[in-house]
Enzyme design. Structure first.
Site, short mmCIF file in Angstrom:
data_model
loop_
_atom_site.label_atom_id
_atom_site.label_comp_id
_atom_site.label_asym_id
_atom_site.label_seq_id
_atom_site.Cartn_x
_atom_site.Cartn_y
_atom_site.Cartn_z
N HIS A 64 5.30 18.03 59.81
CA HIS A 64 6.14 19.38 59.69
C HIS A 64 6.34 19.53 58.24
O HIS A 64 5.91 20.34 57.51
CB HIS A 64 7.27 19.70 60.71
N GLU A 74 5.65 25.02 52.77
CA GLU A 74 6.36 23.61 52.38
C GLU A 74 6.74 23.43 51.13
O GLU A 74 7.92 23.09 50.92
CB GLU A 74 5.61 22.42 53.16
N HIS A 80 10.52 23.87 50.15
CA HIS A 80 11.43 22.72 50.28
C HIS A 80 10.64 21.61 48.86
O HIS A 80 11.54 21.21 48.51
CB HIS A 80 10.71 21.62 51.34
#
Ligand SMILES: *[C@@H]1O[C@H](CO)[C@@H](O)[C@H](O)[C@H]1NC(C)=O
Length: 253
Positions: A73, A129, A133
């Site tokens: 993930h 992502e 992040h």
């Protein structure tokens, strides 16, 4: 409302503080050795990620990935409430990775195998992502380097994550304790936690979807720039939203 706007004002003041010349010229070789990220001692954000608790999140989605592997993930620097660097938000991460010149052989193939989107749009997944992040890993910021190569920060983020996925192979950890995907049987969650603990010497946290095991998260802190050290989760809600037993169904063929 007032509290929010005061907080926002403070945030913009903080992010508007300019880099001093001495900070810009700081190099890796002035970074302290073996200090873990998030330690009380103040460490330059160019040496260690300032959002220094990293969550390696691997998923079991039966619609994607190798039969005997969890897929990625993401890897999340914790305490980030959103993207951390608006200047490095991109929506073409797949292209940027493809065009990065210094990739390891087979890197894109690894991305496709181990980090697939479950709706077919890898670029959208990977861009999310990165934006949410990746930009939080402060010490990957190109301004921390004297001669940054375009795309190096993005590649460093994804390649480190893939390296960790391979090192912390959850399927293998479960299999070592006799836990395999099975259409009918339910698995006691304690067995899953114990299997991960036995393999990696730390406790993970779990997420379930409709009673099925969906996500296993490992926690890390960082030393020496990019050495990820597994740590216990800060909270003890290891079971997440999972029941006492969960299903662990085989992937679709
Ligand atoms: C799961 O395992 C634990 C520890 O062995 C045990 O105490 C618990 O009763 C088990 N739960 C179920 C539902 O079997």
């Amino acid at each position: 409302m007032i509290a929010v706007s005061v907080a926002l004002t403070m945030l913009s003041v903080i992010s508007a503080v300019p880099w001093s010349v001495s900070t810009l010229s700081r190099r890796q070789d002035t970074c302290p050795l073996n200090v873990l990220s998030c330690s009380p001692r103040e460490v330059d954000r160019c040496c260690l990620p300032e959002h220094g608790l990293l969550l390696l999140v691997q998923q079991w989605d039966i619609t994607v990935g190798p039969r005997n592997k969890f897929t990625m993930h993401g890897i999340w620097p914790d305490t980030c409430l959103g993207g951390c660097d608006d200047n490095r938000i991109f929506f073409d991460i797949e292209r940027r990775l493809k065009e990065y010149p210094n990739k390891a052989d087979g890197f894109m193939q690894q991305m496709e195998t181990f980090w697939p989107s479950n709706n077919g749009d890898n670029n959208c997944f990977w861009s999310h992502e990165w934006n949410r992040h990746g930009t939080c890993v402060s010490n990957l910021d190109p301004s921390c380097k004297s001669d940054p190569v375009e795309g190096e920060d993005i590649y460093a983020f994804f390649s480190k994550a893939l390296e960790l996925r391979s090192k912390y192979d959850l399927y293998q950890a479960l299999a070592a304790k006799g836990i395999f995907p099975n259409q009918g049987a339910m698995v006691n969650i304690t067995r899953i936690l114990n299997a991960i603990q036995a393999a990696f010497n730390v406790t993970p946290s779990l997420r379930c979807k409709n009673g099925a095991l969906n996500e296993i998260t490992l926690y890390f802190k960082v030393k020496n720039g990019d050495q990820y050290v597994p740590v216990q989760p800060p909270r003890s809600d290891w079971r997440g939203n999972c029941g006492e037993t969960v299903s662990f169904p085989p992937k679709n063929e």
